[in-house]
Design an enzyme around this catalytic site. Structure first.
Site, PDB file in Angstrom:
ATOM      1  N   VAL A 197       1.195   3.751   1.745  1.00 39.27           N
ATOM      2  CA  VAL A 197       1.880   4.363   2.963  1.00 39.27           C
ATOM      3  C   VAL A 197       3.070   3.558   3.604  1.00 39.27           C
ATOM      4  CG1 VAL A 197      -0.240   5.487   3.833  1.00 39.27           C
ATOM      5  CG2 VAL A 197       0.264   3.340   4.686  1.00 39.27           C
ATOM      6  N   LYS A 198       3.117   2.295   2.917  1.00 36.54           N
ATOM      7  CA  LYS A 198       4.006   1.356   3.434  1.00 36.54           C
ATOM      8  C   LYS A 198       5.611   1.555   2.910  1.00 36.54           C
ATOM      9  CE  LYS A 198       0.876  -0.580   5.911  1.00 36.54           C
ATOM     10  NZ  LYS A 198       0.249  -1.569   5.840  1.00 36.54           N
ATOM     11  N   ASN A 199       6.281   0.462   3.239  1.00 44.80           N
ATOM     12  CA  ASN A 199       7.795   0.898   2.883  1.00 44.80           C
ATOM     13  C   ASN A 199       8.336   1.331   1.298  1.00 44.80           C
ATOM     14  OD1 ASN A 199       7.963   1.299   5.620  1.00 44.80           O
ATOM     15  ND2 ASN A 199       9.656  -0.364   5.922  1.00 44.80           N
ATOM     16  N   HIS A 215       0.878  -1.006   0.020  1.00 47.09           N
ATOM     17  CA  HIS A 215      -0.185  -0.029  -0.099  1.00 47.09           C
ATOM     18  C   HIS A 215       0.735   1.171  -0.081  1.00 47.09           C
ATOM     19  CE1 HIS A 215      -2.535   3.070   1.821  1.00 47.09           C
ATOM     20  NE2 HIS A 215      -3.527   2.469   1.406  1.00 47.09           N
TER      21      HIS A 215
END
Ligand SMILES: *Cc1c(COP(=O)(O)O)cnc(C)c1O
Length: 386
Positions: free
Chosen positions: A180-182, A178
């Site tokens: 917002v992930k790394n 997603h």
């Protein structure tokens, strides 16, 4: 202030990689899926990587691969995103909530063993905020009770435990891609494992439980296929996989930047008793998906929600991670959980704050966030007279 909000970074090379696939013959079930899986497995040093449509699908596939079913219990930490527990329920199983360690908010191995029953089949450890759990302790407990250990590593891609990469620390490790992930593929997820049979089962699961995909049948010149299991359509498209391959190349640099920002926060907050960053084990390389602090406001004329609201209304996207899963109405109603079940998790939800952290923030942004919260706390003098 949009620079504070946008966590993902999309380069010209990312866009070219996606466009190239959009102009090719295969938008889904094409060659990029396997290429991305190889690149991802190679990055974490795992034997197998299985690409799916989200981190939630990755968790569901993991529960399916372990044959979790009605009557089975799976231990999950109380502090996590709801999907960690939901995947157990998808399979008809029961998530059993375990309280967390107050300093790290990671699942507490000492409390874990008390919750094991004859129905317990698996543990899902969550690398909360990006800090890998103590996998050596967890492996010992899992081995002793014959449980499968799953790592919900959705926060921790790029992290390490005792110099071993996240993605190799449990029987199955799940990741989210997603924005917002790394790193991101828009939506997306991956499961890594060293078990090729489980990987094959999960590849079938993401494709309706069918034993071949469109391209494999075309290569064999056949129309025939069989549905072996009840699967889902959890496939990741080829253009998303192309984005993933391109993003993977920049992941190490992003993790380094997250760690740099964390160091700035840590040293700034060492100056005040009111902001206490979560504890970090010396055994880990922390991937810092989140930078979470406890606010110690007992002696000040303010509270967490006031700090949160003031920062938010000034364009600083602080957050709270998470409402303990067992307090959500669904779990209260379906499983009879409620307040008092996991007191450490419940207390953390009252005093936690996640500071902005992602690689698009420059030093000035970080300093602005630090100064803002420190000034805010200074302006709330202690009224207690000793
Ligand atoms: C993001 C996340 C998920 C779910 O991932 P999606 O890709 O949003 O489905 C699951 N577990 C944790 C801990 C997460 O942070």
């Amino acid at each position: 202030m949009s620079r504070f909000l946008k966590a993902q970074s999309i380069s010209d090379r990312d866009i070219e990689a996606v466009v190239e696939v959009l102009q090719s013959d295969w938008l889904t079930t094409g060659p990029k899926v396997g290429e991305f899986e190889l690149a991802f497995a190679d990055f974490v040093g795992a034997k197998e990587a299985v690409a799916v449509s989200s981190g939630t699908a990755a968790l569901h596939a993991a529960m399916f691969a372990l044959d979790i079913q009605s009557g089975d219990e799976v231990l999950v930490p109380a502090v996590t995103f709801a999907a960690t527990a939901n995947c157990v329920v998808y399979q008809g199983g029961t998530p059993v909530f375990v309280d967390v360690d107050a300093e790290t908010l990671l699942i507490n191995p000492e409390l874990l063993e008390e919750k094991i029953t004859s129905k317990t089949k698996a543990i899902i450890a969550v690398d909360y905020a990006g800090q890998p759990c103590d996998y050596d302790s967890l492996q010992i407990i899992a081995g002793k009770h014959n449980l499968s250990l799953v790592a919900d590593a959705c926060h921790a891609l790029g992290g390490k435990y005792k110099n071993r990469a996240v993605g190799t620390l449990a029987k199955l490790s799940t990741f989210s891609l997603h924005p917002v992930k790394n790193m991101t593929t828009g939506e997306g997820g991956v499961i890594t494992t060293s078990d090729s049979d489980l990987a094959e089962k999960m590849r079938r699961f993401r494709n309706h439980g069918i034993n071949s995909d469109h391209r494999q049948r075309e290569a064999l010149g056949t129309w025939y296929y069989e549905m072996i299991d009840l699967g889902y359509n959890y496939r990741l498209t080829d253009f998303q996989c192309a984005l993933g391959m391109s993003q993977l190349l920049r992941l190490p640099e992003w993790i380094a930047r997250r760690q740099e920002i964390a160091t700035k926060y840590t040293s700034a907050f060492a100056e005040t008793p009111h902001v206490e960053p979560l504890g970090v084990s010396s055994d880990v390389s922390h991937a810092y998906h989140l930078f979470v602090v406890h606010l110690r406001l007992e002696e000040l004329e303010t509270n967490r929600d006031e700090i949160f609201n003031t920062m938010r209304s000034n364009g600083l996207p602080v957050n709270v991670h998470y409402i303990p899963v067992h307090l959500h109405p669904f779990y209260r109603t379906r499983f009879g959980t409620g307040t008092g079940l996991c007191p450490v998790a419940e207390a953390a939800c009252e005093d936690n704050l996640s500071m902005p952290i992602h690689p698009n923030l420059d030093d000035e942004d970080v300093e602005e966030a630090i100064e803002f919260i420190l000034e805010l706390l200074e302006g709330k003098p202690c009224l207690l007279i000793s």
